[in-house]
Design an enzyme around this catalytic site. Sequence first.
Site, mmCIF file in Angstrom:
data_model
loop_
_atom_site.group_PDB
_atom_site.id
_atom_site.type_symbol
_atom_site.label_atom_id
_atom_site.label_comp_id
_atom_site.label_asym_id
_atom_site.label_seq_id
_atom_site.Cartn_x
_atom_site.Cartn_y
_atom_site.Cartn_z
ATOM 1 N N THR A 83 0.851 -1.179 0.000
ATOM 2 C CA THR A 83 0.000 0.000 0.000
ATOM 3 C C THR A 83 0.887 1.230 0.000
ATOM 4 O O THR A 83 1.884 1.281 0.718
ATOM 5 C CB THR A 83 -0.949 0.011 1.213
ATOM 6 O OG1 THR A 83 -1.782 -1.138 1.127
ATOM 7 C CG2 THR A 83 -1.827 1.244 1.229
ATOM 8 N N PHE A 131 1.226 5.095 0.789
ATOM 9 C CA PHE A 131 0.627 6.134 1.622
ATOM 10 C C PHE A 131 1.234 7.488 1.274
ATOM 11 O O PHE A 131 2.414 7.557 0.912
ATOM 12 C CB PHE A 131 0.938 5.870 3.100
ATOM 13 C CG PHE A 131 0.249 4.664 3.665
ATOM 14 C CD1 PHE A 131 -0.961 4.787 4.329
ATOM 15 C CD2 PHE A 131 0.816 3.397 3.536
ATOM 16 C CE1 PHE A 131 -1.595 3.679 4.869
ATOM 17 C CE2 PHE A 131 0.186 2.283 4.069
ATOM 18 C CZ PHE A 131 -1.027 2.424 4.745
#
Length: 684
Positions: free
Chosen positions: A284, A286
């Site tokens: 992921t 960010f």
Amino acid sequence: MEQPINQTDPLDPIRKEIDEADRQLIQILARRFDAVKRVGSIKRAEEQPLLDTERERRVQASWIQDAEALGLAAPFARRVLKEILNHSRRMQESLIENRQGPGRRIRCGYQGQPGSYSALAASHLLAFRSGAESAMEGYLSFQDVGRALLNGDVDYGLLPVENSIGGSIADVNRLICDHALHIVDEEVWQVEHVLAVPPGMELADIRVIRSHPAALTQCETFLSSMEDVRREPWSDTATAAESLKEGPARERRDTAAICSEEAARLHGLDVLARSLADRECNETRFLLVAREPEMPDPRLHCKTSMLFRVNHHEGALVHALEVFAQAKVNLTRIESRPQPDMPWEYLFFVDVEGHMEAPNLAGALVKLRSCCSHLRMLGCYPSRTRKQDGHLDAAPAPVPALVRPEPVCIREVPAETAPVAKPHPARSSVRIGPVTLGEGRFVLISGPCAVESLEQIVDAARMVRANGATMLRGGAFKPRTSPHAFQGLGQQGLVYLREAGRQFELPTVTEVLTIEDIPAVMEYADVLQVGARNMHNFALLKELGKLDKPIILKRGMSATIKEFLLAAEYLLNGGNLQVILCERGIRTFETSTRATLDLSAVPVLKRLTHLPIIVDPSHAAGDRELVIPLALAAAAAGADGLIVEAHPRPAEALCDKEQALSPDDLEHMVAGLRPIVAAQGRVW
Ligand code: PEP
Ligand code: MN
């Protein structure tokens, strides 16, 4: 009391050996990182480049060779080294950025609770930025994180923007798009799901598995291998783990959670299985957002993010992207976002590799501005994404000196102090709904000086529409020289103007006087006018530069052309490229007209800038009889349009009565203009 040692267990001495090796491993890592820090300090002191790709390749080659000689698998060795090198680089980066220092306590907001992937990524990133001195604050939603940041409750917010399996996270993109947030860093987090249960529970006891829906989807293969197990969507992975700490699920002893190892540990759960996801790579990305931009050291490998809009033309997007290809700038992400007010027209989120102030990217951004109708720089920040093969991206091109982006509206150097800019290949145009200003068209904007009543502005709209005007003007907030003169209807005037514009399908133009009025005029008008008296109001210009709204900038009464262009630069610099210049007469020794219409400004500006130019003959003349000849002359001089004051009943005008054209005057003016425009081969 100590457990009696079972002398006969053959595993014991081997385990001791493992423990000893682990201890040594940690000590060796600490030694390595200490040396890395010393290298970083020297690089900082001597201003050497941070990344030495060649050296990293050599380290990697000999590491793999040594590993293989000792019987270790190369992919495994590469993965371990990748982590070590990443960590080393991050340590040096924070040294170079000089962010580490005592007493710098940073508050960072994230969505979720301790143990969530957001919390883990936030503490990892912040540890590099501020050592142990950071406080993490969990919020219920992404919007809450944004609000806390804008309110000053936290210094930063960490938001997940995309996942390597699930793709882009729309709510976060929207949040960044709709608010003045700046991207200052990024983090890439390897998501590693585990199966967590209350202590003592076994795999066979599980009837329910709860987790965030995305996590459940990512573990499809594992879940389908579990027979008679129901999947239960939960708000997030860490809360799913927490829900097993107590309550009915714990008492039933039939529910497990998919969460991070840390969340399991935090809530006292046992881990029954690891690496649950279908794909090994589940990352992921960010973004760390802040209220103010931060400019990273040019030696760091950086990314630059921006948001832009292009006009609805064939090839407009290709044209914009070509700018990056020509400058050898690598694009890492492009995504479109719909705009609720303009259905089927899109804003584009673009991330590119490179430092915003590196010459090739800075040059590309200058060019990009001339092919976009809106461009907002979202931030420049150290890049954390790496190619999948573990190879490093190429080192950034050496940056000899920082260059400031060149101004975009000035084509030549009008005076010795003016910044340099190259000639613009094309003239820019501004689109306002169905109207295009520029591109060989001629646009007539007309209406009263001030909105006086609903009836007056509706009558004016009908009149100007009947005479070929394609936009309606009308002041709601009036900048009057005398405080005793009519000051405009304010907010009510905006409501009437919009109503009249809607009835006759005319986009509207109104003046914005102060920063406080911006939200109201933004809501009601299609174009904002900056009046002559405000051309030098740089605070106002800076705010207007942040908007995605066309601006008519009037020349100040005693402004030189250079000052006029520099005022336009304030708007463009903020990212608002929809700027229309307006010549409206200047103060000279001559008193027989209200101002002296400087028509030479039209060809001079055409030579100096790519921005469209319109003329206001009304405020220059101050006398309706003079308005028509000046209007014809302006069209002949090549103005892209006119803004002319007209009133359905000039005798009743509350403002600038003497210069207001009557319906007949307007007709007369238009009859004179049409052949001029046609002879120039322009479209009305
Ligand atoms: C106007 O357009 O109504 C106006 C006040 O113009 P200026 O700022 O050019 O005087
Ligand atoms: Mn006026």
